[in-house]
Scaffold this motif. Structure first.
Motif, PDB file in Angstrom:
ATOM      1  N   LEU A 185       0.832  -1.203   0.000  1.00 40.59           N
ATOM      2  CA  LEU A 185       0.000   0.000   0.000  1.00 40.59           C
ATOM      3  C   LEU A 185       0.870   1.257   0.000  1.00 40.59           C
ATOM      4  O   LEU A 185       1.874   1.332   0.691  1.00 40.59           O
ATOM      5  N   ASN A 186       0.456   2.240  -0.759  1.00 38.98           N
ATOM      6  CA  ASN A 186       1.151   3.538  -0.854  1.00 38.98           C
ATOM      7  C   ASN A 186       0.937   4.356   0.431  1.00 38.98           C
ATOM      8  O   ASN A 186       0.094   4.002   1.262  1.00 38.98           O
ATOM      9  N   PRO A 187       1.641   5.480   0.571  1.00 37.22           N
ATOM     10  CA  PRO A 187       1.428   6.318   1.756  1.00 37.22           C
ATOM     11  C   PRO A 187      -0.013   6.792   1.927  1.00 37.22           C
ATOM     12  O   PRO A 187      -0.728   7.048   0.953  1.00 37.22           O
ATOM     13  N   ALA A 188      -0.392   6.902   3.189  1.00 38.30           N
ATOM     14  CA  ALA A 188      -1.713   7.414   3.567  1.00 38.30           C
ATOM     15  C   ALA A 188      -1.591   8.917   3.849  1.00 38.30           C
ATOM     16  O   ALA A 188      -0.521   9.500   3.678  1.00 38.30           O
TER      17      ALA A 188
ATOM     18  N   THR B  48       3.878   2.791   2.099  1.00 29.06           N
ATOM     19  CA  THR B  48       5.107   3.416   1.607  1.00 29.06           C
ATOM     20  C   THR B  48       5.146   3.379   0.082  1.00 29.06           C
ATOM     21  O   THR B  48       4.604   2.460  -0.542  1.00 29.06           O
ATOM     22  N   CYS B  49       5.818   4.392  -0.483  1.00 31.69           N
ATOM     23  CA  CYS B  49       5.989   4.437  -1.940  1.00 31.69           C
ATOM     24  C   CYS B  49       7.302   3.781  -2.349  1.00 31.69           C
ATOM     25  O   CYS B  49       7.657   3.798  -3.532  1.00 31.69           O
ATOM     26  N   THR B  50       8.045   3.232  -1.392  1.00 33.79           N
ATOM     27  CA  THR B  50       9.242   2.456  -1.723  1.00 33.79           C
ATOM     28  C   THR B  50       9.036   1.003  -1.266  1.00 33.79           C
ATOM     29  O   THR B  50       9.781   0.499  -0.414  1.00 33.79           O
TER      30      THR B  50
ATOM     31  N   SER C  84       0.702   0.817  -9.088  1.00 32.24           N
ATOM     32  CA  SER C  84       0.387   2.224  -9.237  1.00 32.24           C
ATOM     33  C   SER C  84       1.364   2.941  -8.300  1.00 32.24           C
ATOM     34  O   SER C  84       2.027   2.280  -7.509  1.00 32.24           O
ATOM     35  N   GLU C  85       1.447   4.245  -8.368  1.00 37.41           N
ATOM     36  CA  GLU C  85       2.469   5.094  -7.733  1.00 37.41           C
ATOM     37  C   GLU C  85       3.616   5.253  -8.737  1.00 37.41           C
ATOM     38  O   GLU C  85       4.448   4.362  -8.917  1.00 37.41           O
ATOM     39  N   SER C  86       3.626   6.429  -9.347  1.00 40.09           N
ATOM     40  CA  SER C  86       4.493   6.647 -10.503  1.00 40.09           C
ATOM     41  C   SER C  86       5.976   6.436 -10.207  1.00 40.09           C
ATOM     42  O   SER C  86       6.696   5.881 -11.037  1.00 40.09           O
ATOM     43  N   SER C  87       6.451   6.848  -9.031  1.00 40.57           N
ATOM     44  CA  SER C  87       7.889   6.695  -8.754  1.00 40.57           C
ATOM     45  C   SER C  87       8.254   5.221  -8.586  1.00 40.57           C
ATOM     46  O   SER C  87       9.315   4.768  -9.027  1.00 40.57           O
ATOM     47  N   ALA C  88       7.373   4.468  -7.957  1.00 38.88           N
ATOM     48  CA  ALA C  88       7.630   3.036  -7.743  1.00 38.88           C
ATOM     49  C   ALA C  88       7.554   2.278  -9.067  1.00 38.88           C
ATOM     50  O   ALA C  88       8.308   1.321  -9.294  1.00 38.88           O
TER      51      ALA C  88
ATOM     52  N   LEU D 120      12.131  15.819   4.012  1.00 35.74           N
ATOM     53  CA  LEU D 120      12.994  14.945   3.203  1.00 35.74           C
ATOM     54  C   LEU D 120      12.358  13.567   3.125  1.00 35.74           C
ATOM     55  O   LEU D 120      11.812  13.076   4.111  1.00 35.74           O
ATOM     56  N   GLY D 121      12.428  12.949   1.943  1.00 30.12           N
ATOM     57  CA  GLY D 121      11.900  11.581   1.841  1.00 30.12           C
ATOM     58  C   GLY D 121      10.839  11.427   0.788  1.00 30.12           C
ATOM     59  O   GLY D 121       9.811  10.795   1.012  1.00 30.12           O
ATOM     60  N   CYS D 122      11.074  11.999  -0.395  1.00 27.65           N
ATOM     61  CA  CYS D 122      10.172  11.796  -1.525  1.00 27.65           C
ATOM     62  C   CYS D 122      11.003  11.297  -2.694  1.00 27.65           C
ATOM     63  O   CYS D 122      11.751  12.092  -3.256  1.00 27.65           O
ATOM     64  N   PRO D 123      10.916  10.026  -3.069  1.00 29.25           N
ATOM     65  CA  PRO D 123      10.225   8.919  -2.402  1.00 29.25           C
ATOM     66  C   PRO D 123      10.811   8.638  -1.002  1.00 29.25           C
ATOM     67  O   PRO D 123      11.898   9.094  -0.671  1.00 29.25           O
ATOM     68  N   HIS D 124      10.052   7.857  -0.224  1.00 28.29           N
ATOM     69  CA  HIS D 124      10.424   7.565   1.159  1.00 28.29           C
ATOM     70  C   HIS D 124      11.906   7.223   1.307  1.00 28.29           C
ATOM     71  O   HIS D 124      12.447   6.469   0.497  1.00 28.29           O
ATOM     72  N   THR D 125      12.513   7.746   2.357  1.00 27.88           N
ATOM     73  CA  THR D 125      13.955   7.562   2.547  1.00 27.88           C
ATOM     74  C   THR D 125      14.330   6.109   2.821  1.00 27.88           C
ATOM     75  O   THR D 125      13.598   5.352   3.458  1.00 27.88           O
TER      76      THR D 125
ATOM     77  N   THR E 114       3.179   8.382   5.515  1.00 29.28           N
ATOM     78  CA  THR E 114       2.606   9.497   4.763  1.00 29.28           C
ATOM     79  C   THR E 114       3.702  10.278   4.068  1.00 29.28           C
ATOM     80  O   THR E 114       4.863   9.855   4.040  1.00 29.28           O
ATOM     81  N   CYS E 115       3.362  11.403   3.482  1.00 25.32           N
ATOM     82  CA  CYS E 115       4.382  12.261   2.878  1.00 25.32           C
ATOM     83  C   CYS E 115       3.845  13.678   2.726  1.00 25.32           C
ATOM     84  O   CYS E 115       2.668  13.939   2.972  1.00 25.32           O
ATOM     85  N   MET E 116       4.720  14.567   2.277  1.00 29.30           N
ATOM     86  CA  MET E 116       4.364  15.992   2.166  1.00 29.30           C
ATOM     87  C   MET E 116       3.379  16.266   1.040  1.00 29.30           C
ATOM     88  O   MET E 116       2.827  17.360   0.956  1.00 29.30           O
ATOM     89  N   VAL E 117       3.151  15.286   0.180  1.00 33.77           N
ATOM     90  CA  VAL E 117       2.234  15.515  -0.937  1.00 33.77           C
ATOM     91  C   VAL E 117       0.838  14.946  -0.636  1.00 33.77           C
ATOM     92  O   VAL E 117      -0.170  15.581  -0.938  1.00 33.77           O
ATOM     93  N   VAL E 118       0.779  13.783  -0.001  1.00 29.34           N
ATOM     94  CA  VAL E 118      -0.545  13.201   0.259  1.00 29.34           C
ATOM     95  C   VAL E 118      -1.133  13.621   1.612  1.00 29.34           C
ATOM     96  O   VAL E 118      -2.321  13.451   1.846  1.00 29.34           O
TER      97      VAL E 118
ATOM     98  N   ALA F 131      12.708  16.650  -6.553  1.00 33.10           N
ATOM     99  CA  ALA F 131      12.059  17.439  -7.614  1.00 33.10           C
ATOM    100  C   ALA F 131      10.576  17.100  -7.680  1.00 33.10           C
ATOM    101  O   ALA F 131       9.746  17.958  -7.986  1.00 33.10           O
ATOM    102  N   LYS F 132      10.226  15.849  -7.386  1.00 31.15           N
ATOM    103  CA  LYS F 132       8.807  15.461  -7.412  1.00 31.15           C
ATOM    104  C   LYS F 132       8.033  16.222  -6.324  1.00 31.15           C
ATOM    105  O   LYS F 132       6.972  16.784  -6.584  1.00 31.15           O
ATOM    106  N   ALA F 133       8.580  16.226  -5.109  1.00 33.25           N
ATOM    107  CA  ALA F 133       7.895  16.935  -4.018  1.00 33.25           C
ATOM    108  C   ALA F 133       7.806  18.420  -4.341  1.00 33.25           C
ATOM    109  O   ALA F 133       6.757  19.054  -4.125  1.00 33.25           O
TER     110      ALA F 133
HETATM  111 FE1  F3S Z   1       6.219   8.994  -2.261  1.00 30.98          FE
HETATM  112 FE2  F3S Z   1       4.703  11.005  -1.604  1.00 30.98          FE
HETATM  113 FE3  F3S Z   1       6.834  11.406  -3.046  1.00 30.98          FE
HETATM  114  S1  F3S Z   1       4.008   9.030  -2.259  1.00 30.98           S
HETATM  115  S2  F3S Z   1       7.089   9.557  -4.223  1.00 30.98           S
HETATM  116  S3  F3S Z   1       6.801  10.653  -0.934  1.00 30.98           S
HETATM  117  S4  F3S Z   1       4.867  12.332  -3.368  1.00 30.98           S
END
Ligand code: F3S
Length: 403
Positions: free
Chosen positions: A76-79, A116-118, A135-139, A291-296, A351-355, A371-373
């Motif tokens: 499962l991706n980040p909540a 997590t997205c990793t 799904s999850e474009s970076s993964a 920091l951590g996009c994608p997850h560290t 979770t993350c700074m985007v979701v 750059a994604k974040a």
């Molecule tokens: Fe992951 Fe959120 Fe970035 S899902 S790739 S940390 S936008």
């Protein structure tokens, strides 16, 4: 379709399975798939209540009520929040209650609640040549490019349907012919740090759009570098697969990847500077460093702890290092967690700074090495600082960012 697949479509294996099969059948027809292919794993995006809303919870529960369960290992991706520490981190209680309903529905469907997205850092590691539905474009970019597995850019819905059926329609990136390069990117400046790979990906993604980029001139790249590259490619473009000459697996074994490729762009000092400038809109005080996009990875957390040293985070600045639960557990064992928390930072999971609902939490500026974040935070009308890991950690300490 096989006899078994026809039975699923006819509803003989339950209504939940029938719905999943209807989705896959429609996709297969649209894209002209000859047949279905078995998948070895799935990764589901669309977990934050911020994106799903009440309608999403209803659909997930309806599938679970109708007996649907995933057939393959599915992560499962980040909540929208840290599932354990949401209150201490300032998340709203009403939001948290809804988010837990989403998680409960996914649990009923049999998913692993990794958030997590990793997923490839926490046990969902498909092998070279495996068909998967992520799904999850970076993964997706990481699985296709770095692991050599095969997935299309699935939506959360189509990936979930594939996980329930255990198959996906055979088209797109599951086929050899569609994995060839569409454009060459000549990298003329040596790139070594994650934010440089991220800037390269952001520049190249805008140039290639949905084609497959083939990078030449990269001498070496770590797992973290490639993670940053793929995330950025998928943010500025809709890239699902890239090749790096001499580094990624298909570029090592296939001789036909460059056949018929005429388009070429270069990335040098000027492009790095221009891309970095484009992603920098803040100059002055910062209230959020993330920091951590994608997850560290654990290696990134090790570096962050080292960069903090004995310093303290600025009082008016919130500092998050975002990761998965298992990586946080290792960070705790290694003492990195203590270093970051003693400085006043937080190692945030799930979770993350985007979701997460960052603007609603009152933040106005975000500093990141991703750059994604940066791309998504600009879209949320936050002011953004984008630069090296070291510069980001310094900003957390000083509360200031200089372009
Ligand atoms: Fe992951 Fe959120 Fe970035 S899902 S790739 S940390 S936008």
């Amino acid at each position: 379709m096989t006899k078994e697949e026809e039975k699923m479509l006819a509803g003989e294996c339950g209504k939940g399975m029938q719905k999943a099969m209807e989705i896959l059948n429609a996709l297969g027809e649209i894209y002209g798939a000859e047949r279905m292919v078995e998948i070895s794993s799935a990764q589901i995006a669309g977990v934050s209540y911020k994106n799903l809303g009440d309608a999403g919870i209803e659909v997930l529960n309806m599938l679970a009520d109708e007996g649907a369960r995933v057939k393959v290992p599915t992560t499962l991706n980040p909540a929208g929040m840290d599932l354990d520490a949401w209150e201490a981190l300032g998340f709203d209680r009403a939001f948290a209650e809804k988010q837990m309903q989403v998680i409960g529905a996914y649990r009923r469907l049999g998913l692993m609640l990794t958030c997590t997205c990793t997923p490839y850092l926490v046990g969902n590691v498909p092998r070279f040549g495996d068909s998967i539905a992520w799904s999850e474009s970076s993964a997706i970019c990481f699985a296709n490019s770095v692991l050599g597995a095969r997935t299309n850019r699935e939506s959360g819905v189509s990936a979930l349907a594939a996980a329930i059926v255990g198959k996906t329609p055979l088209f797109g990136f599951h086929l050899d012919g569609n994995r060839k390069a569409g454009m060459v990117i000549d990298v003329e400046k040596e790139v070594t740090e994650d934010h440089e790979f991220a800037a390269l990906g952001y520049y190249a993604g805008a140039a290639v759009k949905s084609k497959v980029p083939y990078f030449r001139g990269i001498k070496r790249a770590s797992t973290e570098n490639l993670k940053a590259l793929g995330a950025a490619l998928a943010a500025s473009g809709s890239v699902a697969l890239y090749h790096v000459e001499g580094i990624t697996p298909e570029a090592r074994v296939r001789k036909d990847l460059l056949e018929g490729v005429a388009e070429k762009v270069s990335f040098g000092e000027n492009e790095l500077r221009a891309t970095t400038e484009k992603l920098n809109t803040v100059d002055g005080k910062v209230d959020f460093v993330c920091l951590g996009c994608p997850h560290t990875s654990i290696e990134e957390i090790r570096k962050i702890a080292g960069l903090i040293g004995g310093r303290k985070v600025n009082k008016g600045t919130v500092f998050w290092v975002v990761t998965s639960k298992p990586v946080k557990a290792i960070a705790e064992r290694m003492g990195y967690l203590k270093t970051i928390e003693s400085a006043g930072g937080h190692v945030v999971t799930d979770t993350c700074m985007v979701v997460a609902p960052i603007p609603e939490m009152g933040f106005k500026t975000t500093v990141t090495n991703s750059a994604k974040a940066a791309h998504y935070c600009l879209g949320y009308n936050l002011k953004v600082g984008f630069g090296s890991l070291e510069k980001c950690v310094d900003a957390a300490v000083s509360g200031e960012w200089k372009k």
